[in-house]
Write an enzyme that holds these catalytic residues in place. Structure first.
Site, PDB file in Angstrom:
ATOM      1  CD  GLU A  62     -11.104  10.459  -5.457  1.00  0.00           C
ATOM      2  OE1 GLU A  62     -12.177  11.114  -5.570  1.00  0.00           O
ATOM      3  OE2 GLU A  62      -9.862  10.609  -5.480  1.00  0.00           O
ATOM      4  CG  HIS A 131      -2.020   4.585  -3.984  1.00  0.00           C
ATOM      5  ND1 HIS A 131      -2.523   4.081  -2.412  1.00  0.00           N
ATOM      6  CD2 HIS A 131      -2.127   5.340  -3.680  1.00  0.00           C
ATOM      7  CE1 HIS A 131      -2.960   5.233  -1.788  1.00  0.00           C
ATOM      8  NE2 HIS A 131      -2.917   5.991  -2.735  1.00  0.00           N
TER       9      HIS A 131
END
Lengths: 327, 328
Positions: A62, A131
């Site tokens: 990321e 998540h």
């Protein structure tokens, strides 16, 4: 116009932008070849249409994905990168917070960063707190970043196209729970301006502000309130930064009451900013206390019986409206 | 294209650049000592001039630099305007970044010194983006990113090296190993002593060079830049040098062995090169003195320029956040 899902609308925006402008490319984990074979997924079919030069599958990195966006945008490209789940933005946050948001300022206006980050968000599918974790308040708190959150099929396309062609960094949050929702979508290129809220339902007694999935929670509260003779005006915020103060204040001055609804934690959530702004700028128009509806200060639980405790429901909105109405 | 054969004229230009960088930073030291109003932390690359000069002299105009907190040498070697650079270090309105960067966050896209980050290890992911843009648009350029041995411990550097290795991006990673990360030695912050050996793990060539030998740095830069430019992908260069003045000007260097510092002082890249050029008869003492005096004069003029200029108007604090401003 045609019937499209929310996911199709995002896809349509990406495809439209890439057709229009070769500087637009997309990158992220599985944006080309996904584990899902599902035409409702936002990047479905784009690899076939645009090829590997413009549709870049990345490693699970990321920081590098966000760095790619910052560096490439500084060179004049218009990157659209994806963060697969909102909590993973923490791994990209140095590049977004310290670089995308600050480098233009520190350059004295010499550089610009026309990048877009699509962030997949949402609670309610039992995925747990790593998540599911809506961090919009973090983004909004960081100078130099814009953040928008579409709730309708039309805005899923219109806001994303505006973000892609905006000269500044924009975070576009997508509620995954909306991907399969259907609606009418213009086929052409059209833009929903950043920084413009929308009165979704006009009303007279209490303003209710929501964004993303929470808009539908607010909508479900309308009927039981009407039964009690209370008319709510629902604002679909659409854009957190820039914030459409005009729309909010006009509504609050009319109704004299405000309830804010979001799925993020209530404590230090974006609703606190809205409540504070209204208290500062429209205190004398208020007839009751501003109420915030949001999640308790816990990580998102997994068991659906627990997750229900986390996600605010229509009954919470009803209660908040009744409280501010002193009923 | 750069010449592989180094001419006497070019040697003089390498020497001149190193002297200018040294004199520029010595002036900053003097200004700090005089309790001069330099804002923020002054972080200097005294002793590392051969790296900046050797690498940057090997670049083509279209190549991009991504720098870090120790950036003055990189920018000066690239041809930064001294006046507006010094004015920025003084945080004046006439500075290259209007007083919003100061010494640490300088960016000069006009000379392709695209970005500087003082977040240690943030340069490499930014370089991924710049190099991707070069590859995507089929530009001929290479992106050079400078970072230290300390930064090499950041996860972001790993991510950037891995991604650029997969996509064969034109990046030259330049790790300036100056022997220190803060007050920590390489053996305390790196599992391998030779950081360039990590390049193997990303399928890119990795080599080290005497970072105090400006011609050696130049030659290796040319070789690795040619590799990057040919489309083969990224490369990694570790320059072995020494941080003479501590992390920043507030560093007490109490942890440094004085004998080690003295030994490295004898290996000073400028003293070495001066001796080499004298011995080779390329410069005589008078010419060297003239180069030094010229650098001092240019630096003095830059300080005068900075001194004469105003600080930024307070209302500019609110500008340049976004291209399209809005009321928050």
């Amino acid at each position: 116009m045609s019937q499209k899902t929310f996911g199709n609308a995002i896809n349509d925006a990406l495809s439209t932008a890439m057709d229009m402008d070769d500087t637009v490319f997309i990158a992220g984990e599985g944006v080309g070849v996904s584990i899902h074979l599902d035409s409702n997924m936002p990047t479905y079919g784009l690899l076939d249409k645009f090829g590997r030069r413009r549709v870049k599958d990345t490693p699970v990195s990321e920081a590098a994905i966000a760095g790619l966006a910052v560096g490439a945008s500084c060179m004049g490209l218009r990157p659209v990168v994806e963060i697969m789940f909102f909590p993973f933005i923490t791994l990209a946050s140095d590049m977004l917070v310290n670089h995308a948001g600050k480098l233009r300022y520190m350059s004295g206006g010499k550089s610009s960063f026309p990048l877009t980050v699509r962030v997949k968000a949402g609670v309610g599918f039992g995925a747990g707190s790593q998540h599911s974790h809506n961090l919009e308040a973090w983004i909004a708190h960081s100078p130099g970043l814009k953040i928008v959150w579409p709730a309708t099929v039309e805005d899923a396309k219109g806001l994303l196209l505006s973000a892609i062609f905006d000269p500044d960094p924009v975070i576009v949050v997508e509620d995954m729970m909306l991907y399969r929702m259907k609606g009418e979508l213009p086929d052409r290129d059209f833009r929903t301006p950043l920084g413009k809220a929308r009165v979704a339902v006009p009303g007279t007694d209490c303003t209710v502000i929501a964004y993303g999935m929470a808009l539908y929670t607010a909508m479900k509260a309308l009927e039981p309130l009407i039964e009690k003779g209370i008319s709510c005006e629902v604002i679909d915020l659409r854009s957190l930064v820039p914030l459409d103060k005009t729309c909010i204040l006009e509504s609050v001055r009319k109704t004299g009451r405000l309830v804010v609804v979001h799925e993020a934690n209530r404590f230090c959530g974006f609703g606190a900013e809205l409540a504070a702004m209204v208290a500062e700028e429209a205190f004398h128009d208020l007839k009751g206390p501003v109420k915030r509806v949001g999640a308790p200060q816990i990580p998102v639980p997994v068991a659906s019986s627990l997750e229900k405790v986390f996600i605010p429901g229509p009954e919470d909105v009803v209660r908040a409206v009744l409280e501010t109405m002193n009923k | 294209m750069k010449e592989k054969q180094i001419t006497p004229d070019f040697q003089v230009s390498l020497f001149t650049r190193m002297v200018l960088i040294r004199k520029f930073e010595e002036k900053i030291v003097a200004l700090c000592r005089e309790s001069y109003q330099l804002p923020g932390m002054q972080i200097l690359a005294n002793g590392q001039e051969a790296v900046a000069t050797g690498v940057v002299s090997a670049l083509e105009p279209e190549d991009i630099i991504v720098s870090n907190h120790r950036s003055h040498g990189h920018l000066l070697a690239r041809g930064a305007d001294l006046n507006s650079l010094m004015a920025e270090i003084m945080a004046k309105a006439d500075g290259v970044n209007c007083g919003k960067a100061g010494t640490l966050h300088l960016s000069m896209p006009e000379i392709n010194a695209l970005m500087t980050s003082t977040v240690v290890g943030a340069g490499p992911p930014l370089a991924v983006g710049a190099a991707f843009a070069q590859q995507y648009q089929a530009l001929n350029g290479v992106t050079v990113v400078f970072f230290g041995d300390g930064a090499a411990a950041e996860g972001s550097v790993h991510e950037a090296m891995n991604l650029s290795g997969i996509w064969k991006l034109p990046i030259l990673f330049v790790c300036e190993n100056n022997g220190w990360a803060g007050a920590q030695r390489p053996e305390e912050h790196s599992a391998v002593r030779q950081i360039h050996k990590r390049a193997q793990g990303y399928d890119m060539p990795g080599q080290s060079v005497d970072g105090n030998d400006v011609e050696a740095v130049y030659h290796l830069s040319l070789e690795l830049l040619e590799y990057c430019r040919s489309g083969k992908g990224p490369a990694f260069m570790e320059t072995l040098t020494y941080r003479m003045r501590g992390h920043g000007e507030q560093d007490h260097q109490h942890y440094v062995n004085p004998e080690e510092l003295e030994a490295w002082a004898l290996k000073c890249p400028i003293i070495r090169y001066r001796r080499a050029l004298l011995n080779a008869g390329i410069l005589d003492k008078a010419q060297i003195q003239s180069i030094e005096q010229d650098a001092e004069a240019r630096v003095a003029a830059a300080v005068a320029f900075g001194d004469a200029g105003p600080y930024p108007e307070s209302d500019t604090a609110l500008t340049d956040v976004f291209v399209q401003a809005f009321n928050a």
